[in-house]
Design an enzyme around this catalytic site. Sequence first.
Site, mmCIF file in Angstrom:
data_model
loop_
_atom_site.group_PDB
_atom_site.id
_atom_site.type_symbol
_atom_site.label_atom_id
_atom_site.label_comp_id
_atom_site.label_asym_id
_atom_site.label_seq_id
_atom_site.Cartn_x
_atom_site.Cartn_y
_atom_site.Cartn_z
ATOM 1 N N ILE A 115 17.004 -0.248 33.651
ATOM 2 C CA ILE A 115 17.142 -1.037 34.880
ATOM 3 C C ILE A 115 18.283 -2.047 34.764
ATOM 4 O O ILE A 115 19.011 -2.284 35.728
ATOM 5 C CB ILE A 115 15.802 -1.711 35.241
ATOM 6 C CG1 ILE A 115 14.798 -0.632 35.670
ATOM 7 C CG2 ILE A 115 15.981 -2.748 36.348
ATOM 8 C CD1 ILE A 115 13.388 -1.110 35.837
ATOM 9 N N LEU A 116 18.474 -2.607 33.596
ATOM 10 C CA LEU A 116 19.590 -3.544 33.434
ATOM 11 C C LEU A 116 20.932 -2.804 33.379
ATOM 12 O O LEU A 116 21.994 -3.422 33.515
ATOM 13 C CB LEU A 116 19.403 -4.425 32.197
ATOM 14 C CG LEU A 116 18.664 -5.740 32.490
ATOM 15 C CD1 LEU A 116 17.234 -5.494 32.957
ATOM 16 C CD2 LEU A 116 18.658 -6.651 31.272
ATOM 17 N N GLY A 117 20.877 -1.511 33.161
ATOM 18 C CA GLY A 117 22.095 -0.707 33.204
ATOM 19 C C GLY A 117 23.051 -1.072 32.088
ATOM 20 O O GLY A 117 22.638 -1.384 30.977
ATOM 21 N N GLU A 164 1.057 0.183 10.699
ATOM 22 C CA GLU A 164 -0.374 -0.120 10.893
ATOM 23 C C GLU A 164 -1.126 1.042 11.540
ATOM 24 O O GLU A 164 -1.993 0.844 12.374
ATOM 25 C CB GLU A 164 -0.537 -1.391 11.740
ATOM 26 C CG GLU A 164 -0.096 -2.665 11.052
ATOM 27 C CD GLU A 164 -0.935 -3.015 9.832
ATOM 28 O OE1 GLU A 164 -2.117 -2.669 9.803
ATOM 29 O OE2 GLU A 164 -0.365 -3.617 8.890
ATOM 30 N N GLY A 165 -0.792 2.235 11.114
ATOM 31 C CA GLY A 165 -1.448 3.415 11.662
ATOM 32 C C GLY A 165 -0.666 3.969 12.829
ATOM 33 O O GLY A 165 -0.650 3.386 13.912
ATOM 34 N N LEU A 218 0.832 -1.201 0.000
ATOM 35 C CA LEU A 218 0.000 0.000 0.000
ATOM 36 C C LEU A 218 0.872 1.259 0.000
ATOM 37 O O LEU A 218 0.705 2.139 -0.830
ATOM 38 C CB LEU A 218 -0.926 -0.024 1.223
ATOM 39 C CG LEU A 218 -1.832 1.184 1.440
ATOM 40 C CD1 LEU A 218 -2.803 1.345 0.279
ATOM 41 C CD2 LEU A 218 -2.644 1.040 2.736
ATOM 42 N N GLY A 242 -5.149 -5.758 11.267
ATOM 43 C CA GLY A 242 -3.746 -5.363 11.290
ATOM 44 C C GLY A 242 -3.380 -4.692 12.603
ATOM 45 O O GLY A 242 -2.316 -4.945 13.186
ATOM 46 N N ARG A 243 -4.276 -3.867 13.077
ATOM 47 C CA ARG A 243 -3.992 -3.167 14.338
ATOM 48 C C ARG A 243 -3.963 -4.134 15.519
ATOM 49 O O ARG A 243 -3.126 -4.002 16.415
ATOM 50 C CB ARG A 243 -5.038 -2.060 14.552
ATOM 51 C CG ARG A 243 -4.746 -0.900 13.643
ATOM 52 C CD ARG A 243 -5.841 0.133 13.555
ATOM 53 N NE ARG A 243 -5.458 1.112 12.525
ATOM 54 C CZ ARG A 243 -6.227 2.067 12.068
ATOM 55 N NH1 ARG A 243 -7.452 2.211 12.541
ATOM 56 N NH2 ARG A 243 -5.785 2.899 11.146
ATOM 57 N N GLY A 290 5.439 8.793 -1.117
ATOM 58 C CA GLY A 290 4.659 9.994 -0.798
ATOM 59 C C GLY A 290 3.383 9.712 -0.034
ATOM 60 O O GLY A 290 2.581 10.617 0.192
#
Lengths: 389, 389, 360, 360
Positions: B348-350, B372-373, B137, B253-254, B141
């Site tokens: 958190i894992l740093g 998907e939007g 799709l 799709g969503r 542009g």
Amino acid sequence: MTDTLAGTTPQFVDFQLSETLTAFQAGCREFAESELAPHAAAWERNHEFPEEAIQKAARLGYLRITTPVEYGGTALGNLASCIMLEELNAACPAAGVTISVHNSLCCSLLANWGTEEQKRTYFPKLVSGEWLGAYCLSEAGSGSDAAALVCRARDDGDAWVLDGPKLWITTGSEAGLFLVFARTGEDRVKGISAFLVERGDPGVGIGKKERKLGLTASPTVEILLENVRIPKDRLLGEVGRGFNVALDTLDGGRLGIASQALGIARAAHDLIRDHLRTQVDAKGRSTAHQSAQWELADLAADIDACRLLTWRAAVLRDSKLPCGAKASMAKLKCSQLANRAARAAVSILGESGLAGPAEKLMRDARITEIYEGATDIQRLVIAREVLGG
Amino acid sequence: MTDTLAGTTPQFVDFQLSETLTAFQAGCREFAESELAPHAAAWERNHEFPEEAIQKAARLGYLRITTPVEYGGTALGNLASCIMLEELNAACPAAGVTISVHNSLCCSLLANWGTEEQKRTYFPKLVSGEWLGAYCLSEAGSGSDAAALVCRARDDGDAWVLDGPKLWITTGSEAGLFLVFARTGEDRVKGISAFLVERGDPGVGIGKKERKLGLTASPTVEILLENVRIPKDRLLGEVGRGFNVALDTLDGGRLGIASQALGIARAAHDLIRDHLRTQVDAKGRSTAHQSAQWELADLAADIDACRLLTWRAAVLRDSKLPCGAKASMAKLKCSQLANRAARAAVSILGESGLAGPAEKLMRDARITEIYEGATDIQRLVIAREVLGG
Amino acid sequence: MHNLTLGDELSMVQDTVRKLVQDVIEPAALEHDEHRRFHAGAFEALAETGLFGAAVAEDDGGAGLGLLSLVVACEELGRACGSSGRLFATQAGTAALSLAGLASAAEVLESVLTGEKLCAFVGPEHGVCAEVDGSGAKLSGFARYVTGAAEAGVVVVAASLGDGPVLCVVEPAAAEIAPQDQGLGFRASGPASVTLDGAAAQILASGDEAHAAIARAALATDVGAAALAAGSAFASVDLGRRHAGERIAFGKPLARQQAVGHKLVEGMRRAEAARQLVYQAARVADGGGDAARLAALARLTAVDAAVHAADESIQVHGGFGYTVEYHVERHYRDAKTLEVLDGGACAARDVLASSLGSGA
Amino acid sequence: MHNLTLGDELSMVQDTVRKLVQDVIEPAALEHDEHRRFHAGAFEALAETGLFGAAVAEDDGGAGLGLLSLVVACEELGRACGSSGRLFATQAGTAALSLAGLASAAEVLESVLTGEKLCAFVGPEHGVCAEVDGSGAKLSGFARYVTGAAEAGVVVVAASLGDGPVLCVVEPAAAEIAPQDQGLGFRASGPASVTLDGAAAQILASGDEAHAAIARAALATDVGAAALAAGSAFASVDLGRRHAGERIAFGKPLARQQAVGHKLVEGMRRAEAARQLVYQAARVADGGGDAARLAALARLTAVDAAVHAADESIQVHGGFGYTVEYHVERHYRDAKTLEVLDGGACAARDVLASSLGSGA
């Protein structure tokens, strides 16, 4: 409405409420819109307890929703209670919290821990609304850390003697029955017991009334207990089990406040929606700011998500399944959402939001993150469950 | 697993999945953990399409989940699809999106819009995984504004001749069948038609491959269409109805991307949880930072809330009820959550989060708010529904 | 507008860096990052400008332009290339300023200021332990994702010796250095893990002197990181603004969607707040004040701003933003990396919380 | 720390306001707010200090201390009492600076600077329309929640006359002024709605002169609001810190809960960012630059900081925070009110978005 919904037939199938509950919801909304919404602002302005409306709610059975059928209750269960409280609170959070405390803190504890005699004595007054219930746990030095309480209960032979003030008691000045937690021993947790205290017991007094940011139509007072002498049979549960009694209210109380917050969030969402609906051009197309529309969309999504969280915990509780962390999730997310939604309403309504329903919602919402376990307490409960600690 | 779940018996009762779905979920998780998780990092590092794993998924029926039974599908429906995609994506979002596009964009459109002959021709190849599906799709542009597309389809008597490149085609370089949207008229919306294009059609080429932040094992390519001459019976639906065909994919799709995001969020949550579980003192008490525990709690609540939103929309869609705004709510909240959760995992894992599964999650998650939007498009859909405009 | 407050010398620093960015650094930033290749050209070009000594006092062989010069240079580098910026901030900020003033470090310092050696710095957050060993020390510990370590000519380590701090220097050959080429950000900065397994080291400072040197390093690290992040945030906003001005959707430029405009404004607001904080931190430090708190606040603000601005700019770019050619994804990765390095934001908040009351 | 950059005169302004706050304003703030009673004592005491003219040029009868003096004073007031602060910002900032320099406004200006008259200001966002009427004008329009209007001795109105702006002055008696005593914040500042139904007005400026006067007013309004909000944010953090240091829960002070410390740090971080932005805006303006953009960014940052800090401070206070005695609920209401007044944050973002590209 007198049949027991909980635990029998499914209440929620493929994301649809049962027909019974859908009808119940409509009834609650009608009551809220006709009996609460038109007066809520005036009650708030005048710091006036909505006594008459609460009595009307009692006549509709809203004060007996968690009470077993054999004691005059409707025992509709937790999901019904959440549905009801969302509707009532969307119109009037002061009435909503009064009813939530009465049902989920007072009546449900009496049902779970009371002796047959205690139930026969107090339920008739409670389900009819003749007496409202209050829950006396907090003290000046113990909020989130409830086990730090110091109010004393002394064993004086044929009686207990209670001594020490209780703080932040919702409906305290209007209640007939107080569930009082007091210290019967030194152990931080096992030294606590629960008692049934009547408004008329000598030595029971109403102390300082809190001056609050919001919820001004719901009196929050100090309850003074000065050598209050009560018969031995006023002990609720066993000696030293008071903390267990208190813990037993947690999930129900949290679901009540989650639903209150949900009602506030929905009211804020509806205010914004109605405001934006007035903004259309000649062709009927919306001219509302994109930023406001996006905020509305975010709130709509969050309200739905939070409602599902809340109802899930309620259904689990109705099914007698563990729901502690899930009730905390509901309370955590709903209370934060209520505040965000109400603040958004003030922002979007602009200067007209500064004096009107939006600003009241903002002030009322703020307490939902504090009482029945502050936000960080909910996080603690959830984290413990996730970490398995 | 070949019975049709959708629309017959309840799938979700009192917040519990049906037994069939619970078993299906366990199967998906087992596949994801054994066949995807161990290889996902290497596929990503080498930009390698997980072809063999996709073929294994096909053998388990994961490529036929939205396809009607009469064409070899299992027609398990949307809720099952969401459950499956959460599991696959928690292990490997590249495989997850490949399967989501194949099912919800390609197979479901063929099912809804294809002629009997088209279905008999293509479904055998699609359900077996012999051909993967791609959805063409977007153009340079036209992204969110899909109707701005310029790819041409010229009526040349006994054939259509398609001309113009398509951009950002997921699985484009690996697919056998392309659903191509092209302009058959000048009208912005009614001038669009849909076509079935095969990989082997002369003039179909693979253009530039995108170099992306994440999801590098899922090829995103330009599809070149240079005077591609196809028989008249490759038109999907009617002339000028292409935009309706495209719109028909939106909800499915969503929900697919919502489930992908949910899987990523859950994976991030689990990484954090496992990391914090290692932090205990000698008595087994957690020494994890409160801030990290609170973050984990917030994520746990949000993941549950987002899953309920997603499943609700899926169940509505399975019941053929309108679910557009509700699917958008799920996509909106899940995709934001995936990003927040993955970023939290890195934090958190740093330093150990900088090179490992956390940083991959963060890179993979980022696309879920775009395709998907994009997020603002979801807000637009929801706001329109709420405002009734 | 900001130049109103920059003097001639700082304006020259800014012009020099801008020119270098334009000619050498920016054109090659994408490629080096994508292929995870050390950006040697940037380092060499920066060395040639002499700016590694900009912030160092004249007595110590620098230009004496103070931390403000580090801020000016890092903001410009942060706009274009996080990897080069991070290398510069480590060399000209963290390393140079920790070494400056230490008698025994004169030789190392010179090699840092000239750029003869690329200096990696292992901060105290890695918990490296030192043992006295003859006239020197032996170091043991492990540090992840150390900027420049893969290409380092010298490694400076803030370690602890018993209860006290020491600042040491190690030859790269004495350490086990493993390039970490699969990391999130700063991919062209030569990140590597550094394993010290009894590595022989020279002690440059100990006791109070080490404490002060490590504090200077920490301040410079935060100020440099904050300025890099502020620059990155501005760059993300600029990239988003440019795209939104050009890209047409639904018949008008994206920039005319209110939600897009507000995203960019919010990015700019945070970037500007971060910039003001880091300038103030540098001004206070250059004036002799204690700027540690302001620098930490600046870094938190700037890193949040940079992550947020890149995230929103990706969103404004739509699908384009997910591809490497549009640069914002690189800013997103680098910004997040900066949040984690040097101990991380959580630890910074802990330190600030423990000192609440000293500020305001 | 900040005093490093304040000169003697500004330090004197700060000391004067601090003393006034301590002696007169803070002790009465809660009571006036709770009973929604105009805080006349604060206004009179402020008038006596002469500070209404602090920011006005000496040629116009002021002290010539620039916008920085407004910032210094408003930050102090914002810490203690939003209502008094908002009154001060309107009088000494918005009104005084719009009037200063207008030949025909000399008399009004003098009554404003001395505090003889409390001046309410109806900004251009209310869209009041003017028609020429003889030598004066007639004004029509409606404005909500105008600070001080219930007690105003004079009302200055930014209106439009055809395509152009005019600045007018109206006697309160010519307008219909209805106190709004049920509002969210600034309850002791005498907020009122102002209805102008063909009210007779004197034109003080028109054309370019009015444009400039209204721009000065807008700048002063934003700078004043930003400084008030920054002060409020610091106050909320301080109140929270004090409570958290004293309140024991689970056997230790609340402040030792990491989550509590981080809440306070985050409040401080935002407050400090806001402060640096507003100081920079004032410095740029006082140096003759165009500070409108920086002032708008400062206001957005400061108001967000103030709402956030109050919200978190309430949370740190627990149930206490919901009661009036702990002051944070008042900061919460006042801060949110500041977000809405003067056109609101959304409109400010629109303006910034439309001018994206002129800044940075």
